[in-house]
Design a protein around this motif. Structure first.
Motif, PDB file in Angstrom:
ATOM      1  N   HIS A 229     -10.791  -3.045   6.207  1.00 45.70           N
ATOM      2  CA  HIS A 229     -10.227  -2.996   4.850  1.00 45.70           C
ATOM      3  C   HIS A 229     -11.332  -2.745   3.826  1.00 45.70           C
ATOM      4  N   ILE A 230     -12.399  -3.512   3.935  1.00 43.40           N
ATOM      5  CA  ILE A 230     -13.494  -3.411   2.969  1.00 43.40           C
ATOM      6  C   ILE A 230     -14.147  -2.035   3.039  1.00 43.40           C
TER       7      ILE A 230
ATOM      8  N   THR B 124      -5.007 -10.752  -1.844  1.00 43.11           N
ATOM      9  CA  THR B 124      -6.192  -9.935  -2.058  1.00 43.11           C
ATOM     10  C   THR B 124      -7.000  -9.863  -0.776  1.00 43.11           C
ATOM     11  N   ILE B 125      -7.802  -8.792  -0.641  1.00 42.04           N
ATOM     12  CA  ILE B 125      -8.615  -8.633   0.566  1.00 42.04           C
ATOM     13  C   ILE B 125      -9.615  -9.766   0.704  1.00 42.04           C
TER      14      ILE B 125
ATOM     15  N   LEU C 130      -5.003   1.815   4.657  1.00 41.93           N
ATOM     16  CA  LEU C 130      -4.761   0.397   4.402  1.00 41.93           C
ATOM     17  C   LEU C 130      -3.376  -0.020   4.883  1.00 41.93           C
TER      18      LEU C 130
ATOM     19  N   LEU D 100     -13.022   4.408  -1.001  1.00 38.97           N
ATOM     20  CA  LEU D 100     -12.190   4.796  -2.138  1.00 38.97           C
ATOM     21  C   LEU D 100     -12.991   4.790  -3.434  1.00 38.97           C
ATOM     22  N   VAL D 101     -13.760   3.725  -3.646  1.00 38.47           N
ATOM     23  CA  VAL D 101     -14.568   3.621  -4.866  1.00 38.47           C
ATOM     24  C   VAL D 101     -15.593   4.754  -4.931  1.00 38.47           C
TER      25      VAL D 101
ATOM     26  N   ILE E  75     -11.948   0.399   1.181  1.00 38.10           N
ATOM     27  CA  ILE E  75     -12.012   0.196  -0.265  1.00 38.10           C
ATOM     28  C   ILE E  75     -13.321   0.747  -0.826  1.00 38.10           C
TER      29      ILE E  75
ATOM     30  N   TYR F  88       0.826  -1.211   0.000  1.00 38.73           N
ATOM     31  CA  TYR F  88       0.000   0.000   0.000  1.00 38.73           C
ATOM     32  C   TYR F  88       0.860   1.261   0.000  1.00 38.73           C
TER      33      TYR F  88
ATOM     34  N   SER G 112      -6.971   6.626   1.471  1.00 36.79           N
ATOM     35  CA  SER G 112      -7.221   5.183   1.458  1.00 36.79           C
ATOM     36  C   SER G 112      -5.964   4.330   1.541  1.00 36.79           C
TER      37      SER G 112
END
Length: 314
Positions: free
Chosen positions: A115-116, A299-300, A85, A122-123, A119, A41, A81
């Motif tokens: 984490h989710i 990956t998460i 992370l 961020l999106v 993310i 990250y 973000s």
């Protein structure tokens, strides 16, 4: 070519983050792609800052370029973000160290949930920027899309949860290894700087104050409350990371090792049972499974699945 104040800040950003990026890559190579290391990250964040500053400098000769302006806007907006992370990655390593010596209530699944949240934030932040009319970002006069407001709300929730995790691990400070203690201290020291960075985003988005606009607002405010706060946080993380080594491979599984049964073949004089054809087949299938597990662990979603799988095995 004359550089204005904002251009000079962008040039300084590139000069700062190039060595930061190289150091992060070195740390990743030296310590390995550990799922809780956080170096990936920091590499992503450094690349985002370098590219964002380069795009801003590119607007000197092409100020009306839509691709340059939108790219710069997106890269500036994602500053929080990767830092959050990376913080979660460091806290995850500290948690594993604590769990090696004692049982704690905090579980890895809680960190994956945060984490989710980051993310998703961020999106939503990227979607919010793309919802703005062309040129609205740089005019300084626009209403924030609901996606941008939702992203800031999620960033606030994630930050509060990170502070709670850091405080909880601080209660078990003596149970961590010396190296993870230094990492936890680094996180605690950096939290106030992350808070200032979060406040800047909150005022810019929720308050819609023009001076806090990262693109057309006050450059000094942007420099002091956003960029410098990020500089300090990244510098602390990498300065501490230099002093620690790779996390022991058996650290996460050490507390769960079961004692060998006294009736095993190796103790009663028989041959080990792992030499038969059935055992060989298991090894072959296990090798393929372990390879997939390692890939998924980067990956998460893969980390969450592996955590659930490990919990069921216990």
């Amino acid at each position: 070519m004359t550089l204005d104040y904002r251009n000079q800040v962008s040039a300084a950003t590139i000069a700062f983050y190039v060595p930061i990026l190289l150091l992060a890559i070195y740390l990743l190579v030296r310590q390995g792609i550990h799922r809780n290391a956080g170096y990936v990250y920091m590499i992503m964040f450094s690349i985002a800052r370098i590219l964002g500053a380069a795009l801003e400098l590119g607007t000197i000769n092409n100020p009306t370029s839509k691709s340059l302006n939108i790219g710069y806007a997106v890269l500036v907006s994602i500053g929080l973000s990767p830092l959050l992370l990376a913080t979660l990655g460091i806290l995850g390593r500290v948690l594993e160290s604590v769990k090696k010596t004692k049982h704690v209530v905090l579980d890895e699944m809680f960190l994956y949930a945060v984490h989710i949240i980051v993310i998703i934030a961020l999106v939503l932040s990227i979607v919010g920027i793309n919802q703005l009319p062309q040129g609205a970002i740089f005019s300084g006069h626009y209403s924030q899309p609901k996606e941008s407001i939702a992203s800031i709300a999620l960033f606030i929730v994630a930050y509060v949860m990170i502070v709670a995790v850091a405080l909880y691990l601080g209660m078990h400070f003596s149970s961590a290894r010396a190296e993870e203690k230094r990492l936890l201290i680094g996180v605690v020291v950096s939290l106030p700087f992350l808070l200032v960075r979060l406040i800047y985003s909150c005022v810019a988005t929720l308050g819609n104050v023009h001076s806090f606009n990262a693109f057309t607002g006050n450059v000094t405010i942007f420099l002091c409350m956003a960029l410098v706060m990020e500089y300090i946080t990244v510098f602390i993380y990498e300065a501490v990371a230099i002093t620690v080594g790779p996390f022991p491979k058996d650290a996460a599984t050490a507390p769960h090792h079961k004692p060998q049964s006294p009736t095993s073949d190796s103790e009663i004089g028989g041959r080990p049972s792992d030499s038969g054809p059935h055992r060989t087949t298991e090894k072959q299938s296990g090798g393929a499974g372990s390879t997939l597990a390692k890939i998924g662990g980067y990956t998460i979603i893969g980390q969450a699945v592996m955590a659930i799988r490990n919990r069921r095995k216990r």
